[in-house]
Design a protein around this motif. Structure first.
Motif, PDB file in Angstrom:
ATOM      1  N   LYS A  41       4.555 -32.268  -0.444  1.00 42.54           N
ATOM      2  CA  LYS A  41       5.207 -32.985   0.664  1.00 42.54           C
ATOM      3  C   LYS A  41       6.677 -32.608   0.815  1.00 42.54           C
ATOM      4  O   LYS A  41       7.133 -32.271   1.906  1.00 42.54           O
ATOM      5  CB  LYS A  41       5.089 -34.514   0.464  1.00 42.54           C
ATOM      6  N   THR A  42       7.404 -32.689  -0.302  1.00 46.00           N
ATOM      7  CA  THR A  42       8.845 -32.404  -0.231  1.00 46.00           C
ATOM      8  C   THR A  42       9.077 -30.954   0.165  1.00 46.00           C
ATOM      9  O   THR A  42       9.932 -30.655   1.007  1.00 46.00           O
ATOM     10  CB  THR A  42       9.521 -32.736  -1.580  1.00 46.00           C
ATOM     11  N   THR A  43       8.297 -30.067  -0.409  1.00 41.99           N
ATOM     12  CA  THR A  43       8.435 -28.642  -0.068  1.00 41.99           C
ATOM     13  C   THR A  43       8.221 -28.437   1.429  1.00 41.99           C
ATOM     14  O   THR A  43       8.990 -27.734   2.082  1.00 41.99           O
ATOM     15  CB  THR A  43       7.410 -27.806  -0.872  1.00 41.99           C
ATOM     16  N   LEU A 156      11.449 -37.856   6.934  1.00 40.76           N
ATOM     17  CA  LEU A 156      11.652 -38.909   5.949  1.00 40.76           C
ATOM     18  C   LEU A 156      10.778 -38.624   4.735  1.00 40.76           C
ATOM     19  O   LEU A 156       9.553 -38.557   4.841  1.00 40.76           O
ATOM     20  CB  LEU A 156      11.295 -40.272   6.566  1.00 40.76           C
ATOM     21  N   ASP A 157      11.427 -38.444   3.588  1.00 37.73           N
ATOM     22  CA  ASP A 157      10.683 -38.104   2.375  1.00 37.73           C
ATOM     23  C   ASP A 157      10.629 -39.311   1.447  1.00 37.73           C
ATOM     24  O   ASP A 157      11.602 -39.620   0.768  1.00 37.73           O
ATOM     25  CB  ASP A 157      11.355 -36.916   1.680  1.00 37.73           C
ATOM     26  N   GLU A 158       9.514 -40.005   1.439  1.00 33.45           N
ATOM     27  CA  GLU A 158       9.314 -41.205   0.605  1.00 33.45           C
ATOM     28  C   GLU A 158      10.510 -42.141   0.662  1.00 33.45           C
ATOM     29  O   GLU A 158      11.054 -42.528  -0.372  1.00 33.45           O
ATOM     30  CB  GLU A 158       9.058 -40.799  -0.853  1.00 33.45           C
ATOM     31  N   PRO A 159      10.928 -42.529   1.861  1.00 38.17           N
ATOM     32  CA  PRO A 159      12.169 -43.308   1.940  1.00 38.17           C
ATOM     33  C   PRO A 159      12.045 -44.711   1.361  1.00 38.17           C
ATOM     34  O   PRO A 159      13.052 -45.362   1.132  1.00 38.17           O
ATOM     35  CB  PRO A 159      12.451 -43.367   3.441  1.00 38.17           C
TER      36      PRO A 159
HETATM   37 MG   LIG Z   1       8.300 -35.252  -3.078  1.00 40.41          MG
END
Ligand SMILES: [Mg+2]
Ligand SMILES: Nc1ncnc2c1ncn2[C@@H]1O[C@H](COP(=O)(O)OP(=O)(O)O)[C@@H](O)[C@H]1O
Length: 374
Positions: A41-43, A156-159
């Motif tokens: 996800k983050t990538t 939005l990354d796991e906000p």
């Molecule tokens: Mg991540």
């Protein structure tokens, strides 16, 4: 701003973080990426943000290739799981920072900070430093800082991952409201939490080991999971997966579960061509197992209560059936309050809520949302 990702791959040494990811996010859509930790996800978000370069594939933002858009003109903002605010600056200055960097005139900064603080309910905190704000206020401040330059694409990354449960609930609602108010902002929201993805995403893309395995509306994913991975990820409590064996008798096919023989007539079409003896993974939603004798009926089996977990409005029961098969079911409180551990319980299954998966690949053979062929 429409976002198109075409066949994006990214590897870190031996790790294939993304393996040919393709997806399209419509302009103004709230698109959730759902996947467990390590799924990529983050990538993926970092690549969309232009912080990371893909090994191959392309990213189009508003129809233009990302690499052709100068960094300053990208109009994309990203909020990370750990939101770093400047601790020595007030909320006002934290929000104003990106505008000062962009040399926006003083009056306009004042106006826009006021606007965004209003929208995010931070007005009362404008003079205070991050250390004196609650977790939710700090998070909203970080989001405000991302929004203040009016990005057309918000990543939005796991906000919500670092917020407590109550705050997560409130903030979910807040995000939906914000998205409505922003109107044209496209949001890509990455989370490992199915509840967040399903409650906010208009569509959800499920990421597993660097691959998008299914894209759909929350209802699509719940009723029509494409495989047992998606079925297990979506729905709370998770779906029960039980191994069943296909049998052929005079009356047609049946599926033998350790605790119940099911007439396979409802899935005849889906099961055409599968020989007797085929092993299946049978998915039973906890919401689709009822105490027998309640208004709905279906094929029944006896079980014993192993655990009860009262949650207020509903109770989750862990039961044991057919010797040693553990199943979960969900009961409304009024049906559950008399049930105790070790009680015998007669159960019935809702045929409509059954999904069938291939034992080896996990691929769906029949989805509960699909028409039964009876
Ligand atoms: Mg991540
Ligand atoms: N900079 C990096 N160097 C090495 N491996 C990385 C790097 N970034 C991510 N990875 C690996 O890539 C995979 C996907 O990571 P990530 O995108 O952070 O997943 P998620 O955000 O879904 O948890 C993981 O196996 C992770 O360990």
């Amino acid at each position: 701003m429409e976002l198109t990702i075409g066949d994006v791959a990214k590897r870190f040494g031996a790790v294939e973080a993304l393996r040919g990811v393709s997806l399209t996010v419509n302009s103004g859509e709230f698109y959730a990426i759902l996947g467990p930790s390590g799924a990529g996800k983050t990538t993926l978000l970092r690549i969309i943000a232009g912080i990371e370069k893909p090994d191959s594939g392309h990213i189009l933002i508003g129809g233009r290739d990302l690499s052709d858009i100068p960094v300053r003109a990208r109009n994309t903002a990203m909020v990370f799981q750990t939101f770093a605010l400047y601790p020595h600056l007030s909320t006002f200055e934290n929000l104003a920072y990106p505008l000062r960097e962009a040399r926006v005139p003083r009056d306009e900064i004042k106006r826009r900070v006021g606007e965004i603080a209003e929208m995010l309910r931070l007005t009362h905190t404008l003079a205070r430093k991050p250390g004196t704000l609650s977790g939710g206020e700090q998070q909203r401040c970080a989001i405000g800082r991302a929004l203040i330059r009016r990005p057309q694409l918000l990543l939005l990354d796991e906000p919500l991952t670092n917020l407590d449960a109550k705050l997560r609930h409130d903030t979910r609602a807040e995000f939906k409201r914000l998205h409505r108010e922003l109107k044209t902002t496209t949001i890509v929201y990455a989370t490992p939490d199915q509840l967040e993805a399903l409650s906010m995403g208009a569509r959800v893309g499920v990421l597993k080991h660097g691959r998008i395995v299914q894209v759909g509306t929350p209802a699509d994913l719940y009723t029509g999971p494409g495989d047992d991975f998606v079925a297990s990820l979506v729905g709370d409590p998770p779906i029960n997966l039980v191994t069943g064996t296909l049998r052929e008798g005079n009356g047609g096919q049946s599926i033998d579960l350790p605790f119940l023989g099911l007439d396979a007539a409802p899935w005849r079409k889906a099961l055409t061509g599968f020989p007797a003896g085929t092993k299946l993974k049978v998915g039973l939603r906890p919401q689709g197992i009822w105490p027998r004798g309640s208004s709905e009926t279906g094929p029944g089996f006896p079980a014993k209560v192993f655990l009860t977990e009262p949650l207020g409005d509903v109770t989750i029961l862990d039961i044991v059936a057919g010797g040693d098969t553990r199943l979960r079911m969900v009961l409304p409180q009024e049906q559950a309050y008399k049930i105790a551990v070790d009680d015998p319980i007669e159960c019935a299954v809702d045929l409509q809520q059954i999904c069938l998966f291939a034992q080896d690949t996990g691929t769906a053979i029949h989805r509960s949302g699909a028409e039964a062929a009876a």
